[in-house]
Write an enzyme that holds these catalytic residues in place. Structure first.
Site, PDB file in Angstrom:
ATOM      1  N   ASP A 152       1.130  -1.378  -0.228  1.00  0.00           N
ATOM      2  CA  ASP A 152       0.004  -0.069   0.519  1.00  0.00           C
ATOM      3  C   ASP A 152       0.786   1.353   0.169  1.00  0.00           C
ATOM      4  O   ASP A 152       2.083   1.208   0.471  1.00  0.00           O
ATOM      5  CB  ASP A 152      -1.207  -0.036   1.627  1.00  0.00           C
ATOM      6  CG  ASP A 152      -2.489   0.606   0.686  1.00  0.00           C
ATOM      7  OD1 ASP A 152      -2.530   1.937   0.982  1.00  0.00           O
ATOM      8  OD2 ASP A 152      -3.237   0.036   1.378  1.00  0.00           O
ATOM      9  N   ASP A 201       4.393   2.139  -3.815  1.00  0.00           N
ATOM     10  CA  ASP A 201       3.079   2.957  -4.721  1.00  0.00           C
ATOM     11  C   ASP A 201       3.698   2.480  -6.144  1.00  0.00           C
ATOM     12  O   ASP A 201       3.908   2.261  -6.433  1.00  0.00           O
ATOM     13  CB  ASP A 201       3.995   4.381  -4.433  1.00  0.00           C
ATOM     14  CG  ASP A 201       2.879   5.308  -5.350  1.00  0.00           C
ATOM     15  OD1 ASP A 201       2.054   5.497  -6.325  1.00  0.00           O
ATOM     16  OD2 ASP A 201       3.105   6.491  -5.324  1.00  0.00           O
ATOM     17  N   SER A 260     -14.785  -1.362 -10.864  1.00  0.00           N
ATOM     18  CA  SER A 260     -16.206  -0.334 -11.140  1.00  0.00           C
ATOM     19  C   SER A 260     -17.368  -0.946 -11.268  1.00  0.00           C
ATOM     20  O   SER A 260     -17.338  -1.007 -12.726  1.00  0.00           O
ATOM     21  CB  SER A 260     -14.956   1.314 -10.464  1.00  0.00           C
ATOM     22  OG  SER A 260     -16.820   1.608 -10.222  1.00  0.00           O
ATOM     23  N   TYR A 303     -11.774   9.067 -12.953  1.00  0.00           N
ATOM     24  CA  TYR A 303     -12.014   7.893 -12.279  1.00  0.00           C
ATOM     25  C   TYR A 303     -12.669   6.746 -13.591  1.00  0.00           C
ATOM     26  O   TYR A 303     -12.610   5.644 -13.375  1.00  0.00           O
ATOM     27  CB  TYR A 303     -12.639   8.174 -11.356  1.00  0.00           C
ATOM     28  CG  TYR A 303     -13.083   7.014 -10.746  1.00  0.00           C
ATOM     29  CD1 TYR A 303     -11.924   6.801  -9.421  1.00  0.00           C
ATOM     30  CD2 TYR A 303     -14.412   6.472 -10.347  1.00  0.00           C
ATOM     31  CE1 TYR A 303     -12.546   5.343  -8.759  1.00  0.00           C
ATOM     32  CE2 TYR A 303     -14.734   5.188  -9.531  1.00  0.00           C
ATOM     33  CZ  TYR A 303     -13.798   4.512  -8.900  1.00  0.00           C
ATOM     34  OH  TYR A 303     -13.860   3.655  -7.875  1.00  0.00           O
TER      35      TYR A 303
END
Length: 271
Positions: free
Chosen positions: A37, A75, A153, A170
């Site tokens: 993370d 990252d 998503s 996004y």
């Protein structure tokens, strides 16, 4: 015996939310975990990102289940750093056969940050590419096949992400992740590596439950609330997504590849 005994899973965005839930769920099924993370903030993101302490809690939860874990701050935008974290985990735990590219940000806000467009693309799309790219060579070399799950998503299946640059980026990135998955699924099939996406609706994590996102959602009733979904729920839980991921990466789904799987309480079907 667990369904994932002897497996090692590489999970990004594992410090909390869906990533932590996936790490715990796969550990319950017998997998050892390489967890990464960012453990730091990105300026365009209007809510706090995960911390070192969050990642340590994921580590504690996995170890409490009797499984091994290598947890590193990395990252996904930094391919070299991500490769180093992956290599450290593989050296300690053994060959990685499962990849869950979960790290993501939602830089949508009423007051838009100038870097939101690029940051979203860099994390939500390029970060997914980096995650797969650092893992696949060793999976192919091992010759044992494997399973890769990319977290997209419902915003990667329908256009509901708003008119601001962060929202547009996004949606574009999450749609692109589905396209990336379909390409990977075809050219990795000869190595018996399956590739799919999960496409969650709003999930009860810090990414979705914060003041900035509440203001963003308030601009359109179609984004959130029970009326947005066929089933009478306002959101789903991280464990709901983790359960779908656990199935996709297991042998129960051994012939499932190239699929975008909504975990959405009927959100996409209702649109």
């Amino acid at each position: 015996m667990g369904k994932l005994d002897g497996k090692v899973a590489f999970i990004t965005g594992a410090a909390r939310g869906m990533g932590r839930a996936a790490a715990v769920r796969l550990a319950e099924d017998g997998a050892d975990i390489v967890a990464v993370d960012i453990c730091g903030q990105i300026a365009s993101v209007p809510y706090p990102l995960a911390t070192v302490d969050d990642l340590k809690e994921t580590e504690r939860l996995v170890e409490a289940l009797g499984r091994r874990i290598v947890a590193r701050a990395a990252d996904v935008r930094d391919r070299e750093g991500l490769q180093a974290a992956f290599d450290e985990g593989r050296a300690e735990l053994g060959p990685v056969g499962i990849v869950i590219a979960n790290a993501g940000i939602a830089p949508m806000a009423v007051e838009e940050h100038p870097a939101a467009w690029q940051d979203s693309l860099d994390v939500n799309l390029t970060g997914v590419f980096h995650t797969v790219d650092v893992a696949v060579p060793s999976m192919v070399e091992a010759g044992h096949g494997g399973s890769i799950a990319l977290v997209s998503s419902t915003g990667g299946l329908v256009g509901v992400n708003g008119p601001d640059p962060g929202g547009l980026s996004y949606g574009a990135a999450k749609h692109a992740v589905v396209g990336l998955m379909r390409s990977y699924a075809n050219f990795l099939a000869r190595h018996s590596i399956r590739v799919n996406t999960v496409n969650p609706t709003g999930t009860r994590t810090t990414m979705a439950v914060n003041d900035a996102m509440a203001a963003f959602f308030a601009r359109s009733a179609s984004f959130s609330g029970e009326k947005a979904r066929a089933l009478p729920v306002d959101m789903i839980e991280p464990e709901d997504v983790a359960n779908a991921l656990a199935w996709l990466v297991s042998d129960d789904a051994r012939y499932v590849t190239g699929v975008a799987l909504p975990v959405d309480a009927g959100f996409v079907n209702k649109k």
